[in-house]
Design a protein around this motif. Sequence first.
Motif, PDB file in Angstrom:
ATOM      1  N   GLY A  69      11.974  -6.705  -1.545  1.00  0.00           N
ATOM      2  CA  GLY A  69      11.402  -5.324  -1.310  1.00  0.00           C
ATOM      3  C   GLY A  69      10.189  -5.754  -0.289  1.00  0.00           C
ATOM      4  O   GLY A  69       9.559  -6.687  -0.396  1.00  0.00           O
ATOM      5  N   THR A  70       9.914  -4.606   0.330  1.00  0.00           N
ATOM      6  CA  THR A  70       8.572  -4.723   1.101  1.00  0.00           C
ATOM      7  C   THR A  70       7.962  -3.463   1.382  1.00  0.00           C
ATOM      8  O   THR A  70       8.800  -2.382   1.553  1.00  0.00           O
ATOM      9  N   GLN A  71       6.716  -3.209   1.040  1.00  0.00           N
ATOM     10  CA  GLN A  71       6.098  -1.957   0.707  1.00  0.00           C
ATOM     11  C   GLN A  71       5.915  -1.599   2.291  1.00  0.00           C
ATOM     12  O   GLN A  71       5.192  -2.183   3.300  1.00  0.00           O
ATOM     13  N   ASN A 116      10.740   4.804  13.464  1.00  0.00           N
ATOM     14  CA  ASN A 116       9.819   5.573  14.296  1.00  0.00           C
ATOM     15  C   ASN A 116       9.358   6.654  13.778  1.00  0.00           C
ATOM     16  O   ASN A 116      10.119   7.424  13.058  1.00  0.00           O
ATOM     17  N   ASN A 117       8.356   7.426  14.446  1.00  0.00           N
ATOM     18  CA  ASN A 117       7.740   8.735  13.962  1.00  0.00           C
ATOM     19  C   ASN A 117       7.771   8.764  12.490  1.00  0.00           C
ATOM     20  O   ASN A 117       8.004   9.824  11.891  1.00  0.00           O
ATOM     21  N   LEU A 118       7.013   7.692  11.825  1.00  0.00           N
ATOM     22  CA  LEU A 118       6.875   7.672  10.336  1.00  0.00           C
ATOM     23  C   LEU A 118       6.198   8.794  10.014  1.00  0.00           C
ATOM     24  O   LEU A 118       4.905   9.324  10.464  1.00  0.00           O
ATOM     25  N   LYS A 119       6.457   9.180   8.892  1.00  0.00           N
ATOM     26  CA  LYS A 119       5.715  10.410   8.130  1.00  0.00           C
ATOM     27  C   LYS A 119       5.157   9.905   6.609  1.00  0.00           C
ATOM     28  O   LYS A 119       5.896   8.787   6.152  1.00  0.00           O
ATOM     29  N   THR A 120       4.192  10.609   6.055  1.00  0.00           N
ATOM     30  CA  THR A 120       3.735  10.306   4.880  1.00  0.00           C
ATOM     31  C   THR A 120       4.911  10.160   3.778  1.00  0.00           C
ATOM     32  O   THR A 120       4.818   9.228   2.702  1.00  0.00           O
ATOM     33  N   GLU A 121       5.711  11.087   3.760  1.00  0.00           N
ATOM     34  CA  GLU A 121       6.759  10.868   2.723  1.00  0.00           C
ATOM     35  C   GLU A 121       7.798   9.641   2.956  1.00  0.00           C
ATOM     36  O   GLU A 121       8.733   9.493   2.220  1.00  0.00           O
ATOM     37  N   ASP A 122       7.615   8.900   3.970  1.00  0.00           N
ATOM     38  CA  ASP A 122       8.503   7.758   4.304  1.00  0.00           C
ATOM     39  C   ASP A 122       7.792   6.608   3.321  1.00  0.00           C
ATOM     40  O   ASP A 122       8.367   5.490   3.207  1.00  0.00           O
ATOM     41  N   THR A 123       6.572   6.825   2.879  1.00  0.00           N
ATOM     42  CA  THR A 123       5.904   5.799   2.209  1.00  0.00           C
ATOM     43  C   THR A 123       6.763   5.315   0.750  1.00  0.00           C
ATOM     44  O   THR A 123       7.130   6.233   0.099  1.00  0.00           O
ATOM     45  N   ALA A 124       7.208   3.997   0.667  1.00  0.00           N
ATOM     46  CA  ALA A 124       8.024   3.745  -0.305  1.00  0.00           C
ATOM     47  C   ALA A 124       7.943   2.328  -0.283  1.00  0.00           C
ATOM     48  O   ALA A 124       7.693   1.341   0.671  1.00  0.00           O
ATOM     49  N   GLY A 145       7.037  -4.771   6.340  1.00  0.00           N
ATOM     50  CA  GLY A 145       6.165  -3.451   6.096  1.00  0.00           C
ATOM     51  C   GLY A 145       4.771  -3.832   6.153  1.00  0.00           C
ATOM     52  O   GLY A 145       4.151  -4.770   6.702  1.00  0.00           O
ATOM     53  N   GLY A 146       4.123  -2.623   5.878  1.00  0.00           N
ATOM     54  CA  GLY A 146       2.753  -2.563   6.196  1.00  0.00           C
ATOM     55  C   GLY A 146       2.313  -1.304   5.890  1.00  0.00           C
ATOM     56  O   GLY A 146       2.721  -0.365   5.771  1.00  0.00           O
ATOM     57  N   LEU A 147       0.700  -1.055   6.493  1.00  0.00           N
ATOM     58  CA  LEU A 147       0.309   0.153   6.518  1.00  0.00           C
ATOM     59  C   LEU A 147       0.266   0.710   7.957  1.00  0.00           C
ATOM     60  O   LEU A 147      -0.315  -0.004   8.964  1.00  0.00           O
ATOM     61  N   VAL A 148       0.809   1.958   8.131  1.00  0.00           N
ATOM     62  CA  VAL A 148       0.752   2.588   9.505  1.00  0.00           C
ATOM     63  C   VAL A 148       0.364   3.848   9.526  1.00  0.00           C
ATOM     64  O   VAL A 148       0.543   4.600   8.464  1.00  0.00           O
ATOM     65  N   GLN A 149      -0.109   4.405  10.320  1.00  0.00           N
ATOM     66  CA  GLN A 149      -0.558   6.077  10.659  1.00  0.00           C
ATOM     67  C   GLN A 149       0.692   6.842  10.965  1.00  0.00           C
ATOM     68  O   GLN A 149       1.662   6.350  11.563  1.00  0.00           O
ATOM     69  N   ALA A 150       0.782   8.042  10.114  1.00  0.00           N
ATOM     70  CA  ALA A 150       1.858   8.937  10.544  1.00  0.00           C
ATOM     71  C   ALA A 150       1.898   9.029  12.021  1.00  0.00           C
ATOM     72  O   ALA A 150       1.160   9.068  12.967  1.00  0.00           O
ATOM     73  N   ARG A 186      15.289   2.721  -0.319  1.00  0.00           N
ATOM     74  CA  ARG A 186      13.706   2.634  -0.509  1.00  0.00           C
ATOM     75  C   ARG A 186      13.627   3.520  -1.923  1.00  0.00           C
ATOM     76  O   ARG A 186      14.406   4.150  -2.364  1.00  0.00           O
ATOM     77  N   GLN A 187      12.322   3.113  -2.584  1.00  0.00           N
ATOM     78  CA  GLN A 187      12.014   3.565  -3.759  1.00  0.00           C
ATOM     79  C   GLN A 187      10.645   3.834  -3.831  1.00  0.00           C
ATOM     80  O   GLN A 187       9.965   3.000  -3.333  1.00  0.00           O
ATOM     81  N   VAL A 188      10.426   5.057  -4.476  1.00  0.00           N
ATOM     82  CA  VAL A 188       8.852   5.238  -4.838  1.00  0.00           C
ATOM     83  C   VAL A 188       8.797   5.223  -6.276  1.00  0.00           C
ATOM     84  O   VAL A 188       9.812   5.566  -7.169  1.00  0.00           O
ATOM     85  N   PRO A 189       7.624   5.053  -6.815  1.00  0.00           N
ATOM     86  CA  PRO A 189       7.579   5.012  -8.462  1.00  0.00           C
ATOM     87  C   PRO A 189       7.822   6.211  -8.970  1.00  0.00           C
ATOM     88  O   PRO A 189       7.837   7.524  -8.702  1.00  0.00           O
TER      89      PRO A 189
END
Length: 124
Positions: free
Chosen positions: A117-119, A84-92, A9-14, A38-41
Amino acid sequence: QVQLVDSGGGLVQAGGSLRLSCAASGRSFSNYAMGWFRQVPGKEREFVARIWWNGGSAVYANSLKGRFIISRDNAKHTVYLQMNNLKTEDTAVYYCAAKDGLYSATAPEEYDYWGQGTQVTVSS
């Protein structure tokens, strides 16, 4: 029993890509069907993808088809999730899971073991 360790996991741009890995130890990895969730708070754990013991029958959440790919390497005791082609809504937080038996499922309660889990954070 099997122990699972998620990574990648990690930080990636859309629009970017990440590959998650889940390394298994313990009982024979090929005895388990595998899944990613996947899970979001504040929300329930959501099905992402699943794969049979032999790498067959990969199934994806409808919203993710064409962007995510699940695979496994039984010799390396590892399951992967190429995103691939990650979107902001994939954040989890993404979790891999193992189900005792050859054929996997889409409900989290069907799974017996979980990684830590991996963010994944996708920025706009």
